[in-house]
Motif scaffolding. Structure first.
Motif, mmCIF file in Angstrom:
data_model
loop_
_atom_site.group_PDB
_atom_site.id
_atom_site.type_symbol
_atom_site.label_atom_id
_atom_site.label_comp_id
_atom_site.label_asym_id
_atom_site.label_seq_id
_atom_site.Cartn_x
_atom_site.Cartn_y
_atom_site.Cartn_z
ATOM 1 N N ASP A 36 1.044 -1.239 -0.126
ATOM 2 C CA ASP A 36 0.026 -0.033 0.124
ATOM 3 C C ASP A 36 0.942 1.336 -0.006
ATOM 4 N N ASP A 37 2.021 1.229 0.635
ATOM 5 C CA ASP A 37 3.040 2.212 0.621
ATOM 6 C C ASP A 37 3.605 2.523 -0.658
ATOM 7 N N TRP A 38 3.709 1.580 -1.391
ATOM 8 C CA TRP A 38 4.446 1.503 -2.777
ATOM 9 C C TRP A 38 3.307 2.301 -3.759
ATOM 10 N N ARG A 39 1.920 1.829 -3.401
ATOM 11 C CA ARG A 39 0.731 2.650 -4.333
ATOM 12 C C ARG A 39 0.770 4.103 -4.008
ATOM 13 N N LYS A 40 1.065 4.344 -2.865
ATOM 14 C CA LYS A 40 1.053 5.766 -2.468
ATOM 15 C C LYS A 40 2.162 6.736 -3.067
ATOM 16 N N VAL A 41 3.484 5.952 -3.203
ATOM 17 C CA VAL A 41 4.478 6.567 -4.048
ATOM 18 C C VAL A 41 4.112 6.785 -5.370
ATOM 19 N N ILE A 42 3.407 5.598 -5.980
ATOM 20 C CA ILE A 42 2.842 6.060 -7.603
ATOM 21 C C ILE A 42 1.978 7.003 -7.520
ATOM 22 N N ASN A 43 1.123 7.103 -6.741
ATOM 23 C CA ASN A 43 0.293 8.288 -6.678
ATOM 24 C C ASN A 43 0.730 9.702 -6.558
ATOM 25 N N LYS A 60 10.806 7.809 -12.983
ATOM 26 C CA LYS A 60 10.554 7.091 -11.800
ATOM 27 C C LYS A 60 9.236 6.661 -11.689
ATOM 28 N N LEU A 61 8.372 7.361 -12.222
ATOM 29 C CA LEU A 61 6.924 6.862 -12.502
ATOM 30 C C LEU A 61 6.924 5.353 -12.887
ATOM 31 N N LEU A 62 7.347 5.481 -14.098
ATOM 32 C CA LEU A 62 7.247 4.202 -14.932
ATOM 33 C C LEU A 62 7.898 2.946 -14.177
ATOM 34 N N HIS A 63 9.126 3.207 -13.731
ATOM 35 C CA HIS A 63 9.592 2.134 -13.065
ATOM 36 C C HIS A 63 9.093 1.707 -11.944
ATOM 37 N N ALA A 64 8.283 2.426 -10.956
ATOM 38 C CA ALA A 64 7.528 2.136 -9.808
ATOM 39 C C ALA A 64 6.313 1.471 -10.441
ATOM 40 N N GLN A 65 5.509 1.876 -11.389
ATOM 41 C CA GLN A 65 4.552 1.066 -12.052
ATOM 42 C C GLN A 65 4.881 -0.291 -12.422
ATOM 43 N N TYR A 66 6.027 -0.493 -13.032
ATOM 44 C CA TYR A 66 6.646 -1.628 -13.705
ATOM 45 C C TYR A 66 6.493 -2.734 -12.463
ATOM 46 N N GLY A 67 7.344 -2.045 -11.231
ATOM 47 C CA GLY A 67 7.686 -2.942 -10.020
ATOM 48 C C GLY A 67 6.258 -3.363 -9.322
ATOM 49 N N TYR A 68 5.325 -2.598 -9.364
ATOM 50 C CA TYR A 68 3.851 -2.667 -8.768
ATOM 51 C C TYR A 68 3.184 -3.583 -9.669
ATOM 52 N N ILE A 69 3.295 -3.575 -10.953
ATOM 53 C CA ILE A 69 2.715 -4.534 -11.877
ATOM 54 C C ILE A 69 2.934 -5.827 -11.558
ATOM 55 N N GLY A 70 4.222 -6.159 -11.284
ATOM 56 C CA GLY A 70 4.568 -7.711 -10.983
ATOM 57 C C GLY A 70 4.059 -8.070 -9.634
ATOM 58 N N TYR A 71 4.029 -7.081 -8.828
ATOM 59 C CA TYR A 71 3.333 -7.493 -7.389
ATOM 60 C C TYR A 71 1.756 -7.932 -7.726
ATOM 61 N N LEU A 72 0.768 -7.034 -8.663
ATOM 62 C CA LEU A 72 -0.126 -7.418 -8.799
ATOM 63 C C LEU A 72 -0.660 -8.596 -9.572
ATOM 64 N N LEU A 73 0.348 -8.853 -10.451
ATOM 65 C CA LEU A 73 0.125 -10.185 -10.992
ATOM 66 C C LEU A 73 0.382 -11.521 -10.250
ATOM 67 N N GLY A 74 1.541 -11.253 -9.356
ATOM 68 C CA GLY A 74 1.754 -12.300 -8.396
ATOM 69 C C GLY A 74 0.632 -12.507 -7.453
ATOM 70 N N ASN A 75 -0.245 -11.620 -7.192
ATOM 71 C CA ASN A 75 -1.440 -11.748 -6.519
ATOM 72 C C ASN A 75 -2.531 -11.921 -7.154
ATOM 73 N N LYS A 76 -2.583 -12.197 -8.425
ATOM 74 C CA LYS A 76 -3.791 -12.286 -9.239
ATOM 75 C C LYS A 76 -4.835 -11.390 -9.438
ATOM 76 N N GLN A 77 -4.176 -10.322 -9.263
ATOM 77 C CA GLN A 77 -5.066 -8.984 -9.304
ATOM 78 C C GLN A 77 -5.056 -8.584 -10.932
ATOM 79 N N ILE A 78 -5.343 -9.177 -11.746
ATOM 80 C CA ILE A 78 -5.176 -8.937 -13.126
ATOM 81 C C ILE A 78 -5.686 -7.953 -13.690
ATOM 82 N N ASP A 79 -7.220 -7.571 -13.466
ATOM 83 C CA ASP A 79 -7.703 -6.262 -13.890
ATOM 84 C C ASP A 79 -6.917 -4.990 -13.612
#
Length: 242
Positions: A36-43, A60-79
């Motif tokens: 959730d803290d990662w998401r705050k940085v993206i925001n 910086k934004l793109l790289h943070a998005q890239y990392g967070y996408i990996g987390y979302l996929l790993g947790n099956k949050q596909i949408d």
């Protein structure tokens, strides 16, 4: 909002310092698993880009998005992952026109295609070659580019062997990326530094070398004892005899 405005109006030195603060926050979110803290940085970075869309801030934004996408996929949050991939692709398409970020953004474009493949494996014949080509283009532009080397390692790690995947080769690329990170940013802990070490351990395990994987995980914990994923999951998953 007033804080963000003040950040973009001050000197370049101060802006660089705040970029470092974002890196520190992402690192802490990564090692503690508090995404959730990662998401705050993206925001916050999204707001900053909307006010002052410099290539450095956008990356910086793109790289943070890239990392967070990996987390979302790993947790099956596909949408959620698909929506963020679309946003990241917009940033990558803008940055690829910047000479300073051409290699890095091509590498992340390749990663975003790999994310799409993980969601829809039937797209491998179409997107796989394009992703591989982007990585090679990134490396041809700058053979020492950290992000390009990491994505080459990821391609070797996660691609099926039938299309060129090879975890042993992945280990070599991850090691090269780690050496490059240490050369460019000595003693600075970043989430991509720790994650590259982690991916090297996962690749070693995939290659059947559990002893190497264990040694890598122990090395990681020597660097960061509070790294939750390795401490609580990856290292314990290896048997005592390994």
């Amino acid at each position: 909002m007033s804080l963000i405005v003040s950040l973009v109006s001050v000197s370049e030195t101060t802006v660089d310092y705040n970029y470092d603060e974002y890196d520190k926050r992402l690192y802490q979110a990564f090692v503690t698993g508090k995404m959730d803290d990662w998401r705050k940085v993206i925001n916050e970075l999204e707001v900053l880009v909307s006010i002052s869309p410099s290539p450095t801030t956008r990356f910086k934004l793109l790289h943070a998005q890239y990392g967070y996408i990996g987390y979302l996929l790993g947790n099956k949050q596909i949408d959620k992952a698909e929506k963020l991939i679309e946003k990241a692709e917009v940033n990558a398409n803008i940055l690829v026109k910047s000479s300073n970020y051409k290699s890095s953004s091509k590498a992340i474009q390749a990663a975003l295609l790999a994310y799409r493949i993980s969601i829809s494996p039937y797209k491998v014949p179409f997107l796989g070659p394009k992703s591989a080509s982007l990585i090679n283009e990134a490396l041809s532009i700058d053979p020492s580019n950290i992000y390009a080397i990491i994505e080459k390692g990821n391609a070797m790690h996660y691609a099926p062997s039938i299309v060129g995947g090879n975890p042993i080769e992945a280990i070599a690329y991850y090691r090269k990326a780690i050496e490059q990170i240490e050369l460019e940013k000595p003693l600075k802990k970043t989430w991509w530094y720790i994650n590259t070490y982690t991916q090297m351990g996962l690749a070693a395990k995939k290659a059947g070398d559990k002893r190497l994987a264990k040694n890598i995980y122990l090395k990681i914990l020597a660097i960061e004892p509070n790294y939750k994923w390795v401490r609580d999951e990856l290292l314990p998953s290896l048997s005592e005899k390994d």
